[in-house]
Design an enzyme around this catalytic site. Structure first.
Site, mmCIF file in Angstrom:
data_model
loop_
_atom_site.group_PDB
_atom_site.id
_atom_site.type_symbol
_atom_site.label_atom_id
_atom_site.label_comp_id
_atom_site.label_asym_id
_atom_site.label_seq_id
_atom_site.Cartn_x
_atom_site.Cartn_y
_atom_site.Cartn_z
ATOM 1 N N LYS A 53 -4.151 1.289 -7.236
ATOM 2 C CA LYS A 53 -5.545 1.329 -6.753
ATOM 3 C C LYS A 53 -6.244 2.562 -7.303
ATOM 4 O O LYS A 53 -7.396 2.508 -7.717
ATOM 5 C CB LYS A 53 -5.571 1.301 -5.217
ATOM 6 C CG LYS A 53 -5.275 -0.095 -4.661
ATOM 7 C CD LYS A 53 -4.954 -0.143 -3.188
ATOM 8 C CE LYS A 53 -4.520 -1.570 -2.815
ATOM 9 N NZ LYS A 53 -3.995 -1.727 -1.468
ATOM 10 N N GLN A 97 -3.512 1.618 3.780
ATOM 11 C CA GLN A 97 -2.472 0.721 3.261
ATOM 12 C C GLN A 97 -1.567 0.228 4.388
ATOM 13 O O GLN A 97 -1.046 1.025 5.181
ATOM 14 C CB GLN A 97 -1.656 1.468 2.179
ATOM 15 C CG GLN A 97 -0.660 0.613 1.442
ATOM 16 C CD GLN A 97 -1.309 -0.457 0.554
ATOM 17 O OE1 GLN A 97 -2.421 -0.309 0.069
ATOM 18 N NE2 GLN A 97 -0.606 -1.537 0.331
ATOM 19 N N ASP A 120 -11.428 -3.733 2.690
ATOM 20 C CA ASP A 120 -10.385 -4.756 2.841
ATOM 21 C C ASP A 120 -10.944 -6.004 3.533
ATOM 22 O O ASP A 120 -10.311 -7.063 3.504
ATOM 23 C CB ASP A 120 -9.248 -4.228 3.745
ATOM 24 C CG ASP A 120 -8.087 -3.638 2.967
ATOM 25 O OD1 ASP A 120 -7.765 -4.170 1.883
ATOM 26 O OD2 ASP A 120 -7.492 -2.663 3.466
HETATM 27 N N1 GUN Z 1 -0.774 -4.166 2.067
HETATM 28 C C1 GUN Z 1 -0.533 -5.230 1.260
HETATM 29 N N2 GUN Z 1 -1.691 -5.746 0.807
HETATM 30 C C2 GUN Z 1 -2.679 -5.003 1.343
HETATM 31 C C3 GUN Z 1 -4.105 -5.035 1.234
HETATM 32 O O1 GUN Z 1 -4.711 -5.893 0.569
HETATM 33 N N3 GUN Z 1 -4.770 -4.069 1.931
HETATM 34 C C4 GUN Z 1 -4.133 -3.143 2.690
HETATM 35 N N4 GUN Z 1 -4.889 -2.255 3.350
HETATM 36 N N5 GUN Z 1 -2.814 -3.085 2.817
HETATM 37 C C5 GUN Z 1 -2.103 -4.010 2.135
#
Ligand code: GUN
Length: 284
Positions: A53, A97, A120
């Site tokens: 990211k 996350q 998200d």
């Molecule tokens: N963990 C796995 N995929 C995601 C996601 O798309 N967003 C977040 N915040 N955590 C994750």
């Protein structure tokens, strides 16, 4: 034999369009744009996601703020950080996350992220907006799947769409996005009576259950579009999807590989949401 949908290539073109738009808005409107990513603990998979990211932020021209917190972080400390980021003008998007360590309450954490910065699209307010089809942010993985389907040129309206998996993050919003495009949508889950029979109806099949190689070629209709959201780590260390690629690719018209299919799209859509969040400042 099916055509392979190249998620890396589609993702690269989405990110390039974001980079160009952001550069233009920086030059003409003085727009700034930043994403804060919080990671708690040291789950190795989460660390890889967070690093990717950050790299995507750099490639698109966003400022990225990383908060790597210890596994012992308390709920109060995490909520304090989120509150600080909610009020930080340099931060347009906040991503915490998941999964979080067991002693932290994910629901409470998500609810405390400002809906305007919830890139998200996990906050109940944003989930509700998606339900009524009036949204600012789309959840990244389902939005990425929609881009991949669009890249094939296959029309969704009137098609039988089957989503395998009913998670809040992927399955449920995925079904909603396909419905918004006028697909006839069925959601399958662990209590579905005859999974193979339902899957065989699908013109568009999206697998998001987290069970390695669950969907085999004989469960797929000839010519279906098959999207594999699964990301399963096998004992031998290899990544594998929810779809058995070798047999499925004998039947599908288009199919995504794992890795290199949906994965890169999730990050591209996160970048898109971050740009959307930043651009909302221009309207004030
Ligand atoms: N963990 C796995 N995929 C995601 C996601 O798309 N967003 C977040 N915040 N955590 C994750």
């Amino acid at each position: 034999m099916s055509k392979i949908i190249d998620g890396k290539a589609v993702s690269a073109s989405v990110k390039e369009a974001i980079r160009t738009e952001l550069e233009e808005l920086k030059a003409t409107k003085g727009l700034t744009a930043g994403l804060a990513v919080i990671i708690v603990g040291d789950d190795p998979a989460s660390k890889v996601y967070v690093r990717n990211k950050k790299l995507a932020c750099e490639a698109c021209g966003f400022e990225s703020f990383e908060y790597a917190l210890s596994a012992e972080t308390t709920q109060e400390e995490l909520l304090d950080l989120i509150n600080k980021l909610n009020n930080d003008d340099r931060v347009d998007g906040i991503l915490c996350q998941l999964p979080l360590p067991k002693h932290l309450d994910e629901k409470v954490v998500i609810n405390n992220i400002s809906p305007a910065k919830d890139v998200d699209a996990f906050h109940p307010e944003n989930v509700g907006q998606i339900m009524i089809g009036d949204y600012k942010f789309l959840p990244c993985t389902p939005a990425g799947v929609m881009e991949l389907i669009a890249s094939t040129g296959v029309e969704i309206a009137g098609k039988e769409c089957v989503v395998v998996g009913r998670s809040n993050i992927v399955g449920k919003p995925m079904a909603m996005l396909l419905l918004h495009k006028s697909g006839t949508v069925t959601i399958c889950h662990s209590k579905t009576k005859d999974l193979a029979e339902v899957c065989r109806r699908a013109d568009i099949l999206v697998a998001a259950v987290g069970v390695p190689n669950l969907i085999k070629g004989d469960m797929i209709k000839e010519g279906a579009v098959v999207i594999d959201v699964g990301m399963n780590r096998l004992d031998n260390g290899k990544l594998c999807g929810d779809v058995e690629f070798e047999t499925a690719s004998e039947k599908a018209s288009y199919i995504t590989p794992v890795p290199g299919g949906v994965g890169p799209m999730t990050i591209a859509m996160l970048m898109k949401n971050t740009l959307t969040a930043a651009k909302s400042k221009l309207k004030d």
